[in-house]
Scaffold this motif. Structure first.
Motif, PDB file in Angstrom:
ATOM      1  N   GLN A  37       0.832  -1.177   0.068  1.00  0.00           N
ATOM      2  CA  GLN A  37       0.137  -0.149  -0.047  1.00  0.00           C
ATOM      3  C   GLN A  37       0.834   1.159  -0.039  1.00  0.00           C
ATOM      4  OE1 GLN A  37      -3.417  -0.426   2.747  1.00  0.00           O
ATOM      5  NE2 GLN A  37      -2.429  -2.171   3.387  1.00  0.00           N
TER       6      GLN A  37
ATOM      7  N   LEU B  76       0.745   4.207  -2.828  1.00  0.00           N
ATOM      8  CA  LEU B  76       0.586   5.618  -2.371  1.00  0.00           C
ATOM      9  C   LEU B  76       2.057   6.573  -2.968  1.00  0.00           C
ATOM     10  CD1 LEU B  76      -1.052   5.187   0.813  1.00  0.00           C
ATOM     11  CD2 LEU B  76      -2.193   6.069  -0.894  1.00  0.00           C
TER      12      LEU B  76
ATOM     13  N   PRO C 286       2.128   6.036  -7.671  1.00  0.00           N
ATOM     14  CA  PRO C 286       0.859   5.759  -8.259  1.00  0.00           C
ATOM     15  C   PRO C 286       1.151   5.261  -9.715  1.00  0.00           C
ATOM     16  CG  PRO C 286       1.049   8.032  -7.758  1.00  0.00           C
ATOM     17  CD  PRO C 286       2.061   7.464  -7.154  1.00  0.00           C
TER      18      PRO C 286
ATOM     19  N   ARG D 204      -6.306   7.230   3.358  1.00  0.00           N
ATOM     20  CA  ARG D 204      -5.602   7.638   2.197  1.00  0.00           C
ATOM     21  C   ARG D 204      -6.091   6.487   1.170  1.00  0.00           C
ATOM     22  NH1 ARG D 204       0.417   8.727   1.871  1.00  0.00           N
ATOM     23  NH2 ARG D 204      -0.110   9.588  -0.260  1.00  0.00           N
TER      24      ARG D 204
ATOM     25  N   GLY E  64      -8.501   6.139  -0.617  1.00  0.00           N
ATOM     26  CA  GLY E  64      -9.390   6.660  -1.875  1.00  0.00           C
ATOM     27  C   GLY E  64      -8.199   7.025  -2.577  1.00  0.00           C
ATOM     28  N   GLU E  65      -6.973   7.442  -2.351  1.00  0.00           N
ATOM     29  CA  GLU E  65      -6.103   7.668  -3.348  1.00  0.00           C
ATOM     30  C   GLU E  65      -5.506   6.485  -4.299  1.00  0.00           C
ATOM     31  OE1 GLU E  65      -2.736   9.978  -1.309  1.00  0.00           O
ATOM     32  OE2 GLU E  65      -4.327  10.600   0.089  1.00  0.00           O
ATOM     33  N   ILE E  66      -5.720   5.443  -3.937  1.00  0.00           N
ATOM     34  CA  ILE E  66      -5.488   4.136  -4.559  1.00  0.00           C
ATOM     35  C   ILE E  66      -6.407   3.909  -5.740  1.00  0.00           C
ATOM     36  CG2 ILE E  66      -4.740   1.872  -4.423  1.00  0.00           C
ATOM     37  CD1 ILE E  66      -3.696   2.185  -1.713  1.00  0.00           C
ATOM     38  N   ARG E  67      -6.110   3.951  -6.861  1.00  0.00           N
ATOM     39  CA  ARG E  67      -7.378   4.115  -7.937  1.00  0.00           C
ATOM     40  C   ARG E  67      -6.899   2.921  -8.698  1.00  0.00           C
ATOM     41  NH1 ARG E  67     -10.000   8.707  -7.464  1.00  0.00           N
ATOM     42  NH2 ARG E  67     -10.952   8.417  -9.286  1.00  0.00           N
TER      43      ARG E  67
ATOM     44  N   ASP F 241     -13.420   2.336  -0.029  1.00  0.00           N
ATOM     45  CA  ASP F 241     -13.135   3.699  -0.582  1.00  0.00           C
ATOM     46  C   ASP F 241     -12.111   3.413  -1.745  1.00  0.00           C
ATOM     47  OD1 ASP F 241     -14.102   5.274   1.605  1.00  0.00           O
ATOM     48  OD2 ASP F 241     -12.343   4.890   2.868  1.00  0.00           O
ATOM     49  N   TYR F 242     -11.750   2.157  -2.029  1.00  0.00           N
ATOM     50  CA  TYR F 242     -11.086   1.727  -3.359  1.00  0.00           C
ATOM     51  C   TYR F 242     -12.012   1.986  -4.473  1.00  0.00           C
ATOM     52  CZ  TYR F 242      -7.018  -0.158  -0.580  1.00  0.00           C
ATOM     53  OH  TYR F 242      -6.000  -0.373  -0.017  1.00  0.00           O
ATOM     54  N   GLU F 243     -11.438   2.696  -5.650  1.00  0.00           N
ATOM     55  CA  GLU F 243     -12.047   2.793  -6.607  1.00  0.00           C
ATOM     56  C   GLU F 243     -12.761   1.424  -7.392  1.00  0.00           C
ATOM     57  OE1 GLU F 243     -11.307   4.357 -11.036  1.00  0.00           O
ATOM     58  OE2 GLU F 243     -11.090   6.177  -9.352  1.00  0.00           O
TER      59      GLU F 243
END
Length: 262
Positions: A103, A107, A110, A194, A196-199, A224-226
């Motif tokens: 992870q 982050l 990316p 954070r 949601g930052e992992i897309r 929160d993951y896309e």
């Protein structure tokens, strides 16, 4: 085995499989007090047709070195190895502490992480009363007793006792500084906010009987993951060796599927 000198450590690694497979390499990251051989089944399956890289994190297995105080320190070691090998995009597959490292890599880089696989891992550790008591006792009981208690809890009931004893022996033979420092690093790890930052497409695989990182905590970061996929297997915390074939099959299907948003 090849080694790479990184910041006072000698990192032992394996780099197998075709370089021109047209797919991003898989980078397998083991957990606390383990080593790269936790991934033997997965390596044997994927390496004939895909590049596979796995390493012993510093102070583990055949890698020397101390000095890693945080999960970010471990991620920097992995980045140094991948840069040395000329790897651009890759797929980190991390178990437990290795999932925390994965992870952190996603982050921090990316643009390089193509997909993400977390096995028995979470973005923030929360604890049951029993786990809290074990942590509180970690600095007050003999080192080998603490390690034995922690490793024994990692396996689901019924796992062969001789295998559990061997894992305990190997873990207890490590340098106390490495074991305890990284235990504290896992306690401090927190990237939950954070997620949601992992897309990128993310696979989260957990053991139903995992009492180290209970499965009920998994949906919290997953929401929160896309593009998150969740799989729960009938095992404890040590999925790569408790259910190796089942885990490999889940990985295979995930790597073959197109992203949900495609």
């Amino acid at each position: 085995m090849p080694q790479l000198a990184v910041d006072g450590a000698q990192l032992t690694y394996d780099d197998e499989g075709p370089r021109d497979a047209g797919t991003a390499p898989l980078v397998f990251l083991h957990g606390w007090t383990a080593d790269r051989h936790r991934w033997d089944h997965q390596t044997a399956h994927f390496a004939p047709h895909r590049r596979v890289i796995r390493l012993d994190l510093r102070g583990h297995g055949e890698s020397s070195g101390t000095g890693a105080r945080t999960i970010e320190d471990l991620a920097r070691d992995v980045t140094a190895l991948l840069d040395h090998l000329g790897v651009g995009r890759f797929v980190p597959v991390g178990h437990s502490m290795g999932g925390m490292t994965a992870q952190t890599l996603a982050l921090a880089h990316p643009g390089r992480v193509e997909r993400l696989v977390l096995v028995n891992s979470l973005g923030r550790r929360t604890y049951s009363r029993a786990r809290g008591l074990l942590m509180a006792a970690s600095t007050r009981v003999p080192f080998k007793l603490f390690v034995a208690a922690d490793i024994r809890r990692a396996f689901a009931p019924g796992h062969p006792r001789h295998e559990v004893r061997e894992y305990i022996r190997a873990s207890a033979a490590m340098f106390r500084e490495v074991v305890m420092t990284l235990y504290s690093a896992m306690r401090a790890f927190d990237v939950l906010d954070r997620a949601g930052e992992i897309r990128v497409p993310t696979l989260m695989v957990h053991g139903y009987h995992d009492i180290q990182l209970p499965v009920r905590q998994m949906p919290r970061p997953a929401k929160d993951y896309e593009d998150a996929e969740i799989r729960v297997l009938d095992a404890g915390h040590e999925l790569p060796v408790e259910k190796p074939a089942e885990l490999t099959a889940v990985l295979d299907r995930f790597l073959d599927r197109p992203p949900a948003r495609a």
